[in-house]
Motif scaffolding. Structure first.
Motif, short mmCIF file in Angstrom:
data_model
loop_
_atom_site.label_atom_id
_atom_site.label_comp_id
_atom_site.label_asym_id
_atom_site.label_seq_id
_atom_site.Cartn_x
_atom_site.Cartn_y
_atom_site.Cartn_z
N GLY A 19 -7.02 16.17 11.22
CA GLY A 19 -7.90 15.80 10.11
C GLY A 19 -7.68 14.37 9.65
N ASN A 20 -6.45 13.87 9.77
CA ASN A 20 -6.18 12.48 9.40
C ASN A 20 -6.92 11.52 10.30
N ILE A 21 -7.11 11.91 11.55
CA ILE A 21 -7.71 11.01 12.52
C ILE A 21 -9.23 11.16 12.55
N TRP A 22 -9.72 12.41 12.53
CA TRP A 22 -11.15 12.64 12.75
C TRP A 22 -11.90 13.06 11.50
N ARG A 23 -11.44 14.07 10.83
CA ARG A 23 -12.24 14.69 9.77
C ARG A 23 -12.27 13.85 8.49
N PHE A 24 -11.12 13.37 8.05
CA PHE A 24 -11.07 12.66 6.77
C PHE A 24 -11.92 11.39 6.77
N PRO A 25 -11.82 10.52 7.77
CA PRO A 25 -12.70 9.34 7.75
C PRO A 25 -14.18 9.69 7.77
N ALA A 26 -14.54 10.74 8.49
CA ALA A 26 -15.95 11.15 8.53
C ALA A 26 -16.40 11.65 7.16
N LEU A 27 -15.57 12.43 6.49
CA LEU A 27 -15.93 12.91 5.15
C LEU A 27 -15.97 11.78 4.14
N ALA A 28 -15.04 10.83 4.26
CA ALA A 28 -15.06 9.69 3.34
C ALA A 28 -16.33 8.87 3.53
N TYR A 29 -16.77 8.70 4.76
CA TYR A 29 -18.00 7.97 5.02
C TYR A 29 -19.21 8.74 4.50
N TYR A 38 6.40 16.56 14.05
CA TYR A 38 5.07 17.15 13.88
C TYR A 38 3.99 16.35 14.62
N TYR A 39 4.03 15.02 14.51
CA TYR A 39 2.94 14.21 15.03
C TYR A 39 3.03 13.86 16.51
N VAL A 40 4.21 13.85 17.10
CA VAL A 40 4.31 13.48 18.52
C VAL A 40 3.52 14.43 19.41
N PRO A 41 3.63 15.76 19.24
CA PRO A 41 2.77 16.63 20.08
C PRO A 41 1.28 16.43 19.82
N LEU A 42 0.89 16.21 18.56
CA LEU A 42 -0.53 15.97 18.28
C LEU A 42 -1.03 14.71 18.97
N ILE A 43 -0.25 13.66 18.92
CA ILE A 43 -0.66 12.41 19.56
C ILE A 43 -0.69 12.59 21.08
N SER A 44 0.26 13.35 21.63
CA SER A 44 0.25 13.56 23.08
C SER A 44 -0.98 14.35 23.51
N TRP A 45 -1.43 15.31 22.70
CA TRP A 45 -2.66 16.05 23.03
C TRP A 45 -3.87 15.12 23.01
N VAL A 46 -3.93 14.24 22.02
CA VAL A 46 -5.05 13.30 21.95
C VAL A 46 -5.04 12.36 23.15
N VAL A 47 -3.86 11.85 23.49
CA VAL A 47 -3.75 10.94 24.65
C VAL A 47 -4.14 11.68 25.93
N ARG A 48 -3.69 12.92 26.07
CA ARG A 48 -4.04 13.69 27.28
C ARG A 48 -5.55 13.90 27.36
N GLY A 49 -6.17 14.29 26.25
CA GLY A 49 -7.62 14.47 26.26
C GLY A 49 -8.35 13.18 26.58
N PHE A 50 -7.85 12.06 26.04
CA PHE A 50 -8.47 10.76 26.30
C PHE A 50 -8.35 10.38 27.77
N VAL A 51 -7.17 10.53 28.34
CA VAL A 51 -6.95 10.16 29.75
C VAL A 51 -7.76 11.07 30.66
N GLU A 52 -7.78 12.37 30.35
CA GLU A 52 -8.49 13.31 31.22
C GLU A 52 -10.01 13.18 31.09
N SER A 53 -10.48 12.53 30.04
CA SER A 53 -11.92 12.32 29.95
C SER A 53 -12.40 11.25 30.94
N PHE A 54 -11.48 10.43 31.43
CA PHE A 54 -11.83 9.41 32.41
C PHE A 54 -11.42 9.78 33.83
N THR A 55 -10.48 10.68 33.96
CA THR A 55 -9.96 11.04 35.29
C THR A 55 -9.94 12.55 35.43
N GLY A 56 -9.67 13.01 36.62
CA GLY A 56 -9.43 14.42 36.87
C GLY A 56 -10.67 15.29 36.83
#
Length: 142
Positions: free
Chosen positions: A3-13, A78-96
């Motif tokens: 929510g810090n990365i995706w939801r909150f900025p969208a709601l603030a906007y 808490y945040y290291v696994p969340l960031i690793s999931w985001v990085v994995r999703g980002f990398v896999e969106s271009f490869t694999g």
């Protein structure tokens, strides 16, 4: 979480982001940055870490330094696994496999892929306990 990365900025906007942005900048420049500089300066002056700095002010304040270290540890855990999931999703969106299969995909299919494959929810047993390690996530944690 995310929510810090995706939801909150969208709601603030959506609800007038400027109304939040002004007090945020005020708090950042009036409280956040001065406290950061004070913490760095005290550490430099006392040539010590958090526990030593607060202990040099008063012996009973050593717990404040220890609490700040523990808060940093828990936030990192808490945040290291969340960031690793985001990085994995980002990398896999271009490869694999994700790139070739995602020409015509719906939002619910994308969410299902993220939960099942990236986070590893498909590895849970009937008792909601993991049945195996998702080794790709371990690699992204490193």
């Amino acid at each position: 979480g995310f929510g810090n990365i995706w939801r909150f900025p969208a709601l603030a906007y959506e609800y007038g982001g400027g109304a939040f942005f002004v007090p945020y900048l005020f708090a950042l420049f009036v409280v956040g940055i001065p406290l950061l500089l004070l913490e760095i300066a005290m550490g430099q002056f006392h040539q010590s870490g958090d526990v030593g700095v607060f202990g040099s002010i008063h012996t009973k304040l050593r717990g404040v330094g220890l609490a700040s270290i523990m808060c940093g540890f828990f936030v990192t855990v808490y945040y290291v696994p969340l960031i690793s999931w985001v990085v994995r999703g980002f990398v896999e969106s271009f490869t694999g496999e994700m790139r070739s299969e995602w020409d015509d995909i719906s939002g619910s299919e994308a969410v299902a892929y993220f939960y099942d494959e990236v986070i590893g929810m498909s590895t849970l047993g009937e008792d909601n306990k993991p049945t195996r390690i998702v080794f790709v996530n371990v690699i992204y944690l490193g």
